[in-house]
Design a protein around this motif. Sequence first.
Motif, short mmCIF file in Angstrom:
data_model
loop_
_atom_site.label_atom_id
_atom_site.label_comp_id
_atom_site.label_asym_id
_atom_site.label_seq_id
_atom_site.Cartn_x
_atom_site.Cartn_y
_atom_site.Cartn_z
N TYR A 200 34.31 37.92 28.18
CA TYR A 200 35.10 38.07 29.62
C TYR A 200 34.83 39.56 29.94
N ASP A 201 34.96 39.48 31.36
CA ASP A 201 34.82 40.78 32.10
C ASP A 201 36.12 41.60 32.19
N VAL A 202 36.22 42.71 32.94
CA VAL A 202 37.31 43.60 32.97
C VAL A 202 38.67 42.87 33.48
N ASP A 203 38.40 41.80 34.19
CA ASP A 203 39.32 40.90 34.89
C ASP A 203 39.74 39.92 33.90
N PHE A 204 39.33 39.69 32.99
CA PHE A 204 39.51 38.59 31.71
C PHE A 204 38.81 37.20 31.95
N ILE A 205 37.72 37.32 33.26
CA ILE A 205 37.10 36.18 33.54
C ILE A 205 35.81 35.65 32.60
N PHE A 206 35.93 34.63 32.12
CA PHE A 206 34.74 34.32 31.13
C PHE A 206 33.46 34.62 31.80
#
Length: 120
Positions: free
Chosen positions: A7-13
């Motif tokens: 996941y990225d820094v925004d917690f999006i897969f």
Amino acid sequence: MIQVYEYDVDFIFTKPILIEPDEDDNYVIPQNCTTVQPPSFIKAMYHPAEKKWTEEATQEEKKALEKQIEAGRAPSPVDELKAQNAAITAQLAEAQSLAESQAQMIANLYLILAEGGKGV
């Protein structure tokens, strides 16, 4: 080998990643990954404290994706799976046909050998 989910820094897969064990047979999972598999959301967001995923796509994002699918610009995940299944089924049928041909050739060779090699 295990699969983890980045996941990225925004917690999006972002994507699944395969992890190999180290020399001690331990798996080192990167900080921005989890072993918890995301459901088939449009925009999955991971919540590390609860160890769960939620859908974060807005109604506008969902409608935009539906319009793309309806317009034929983006195939639906089900359509992609159907196409993959059809290709795999065709490959399997071809492999089975080749295996049957080889079995018949082997049977013919055994018969020729049993007859003393007269058919050669």
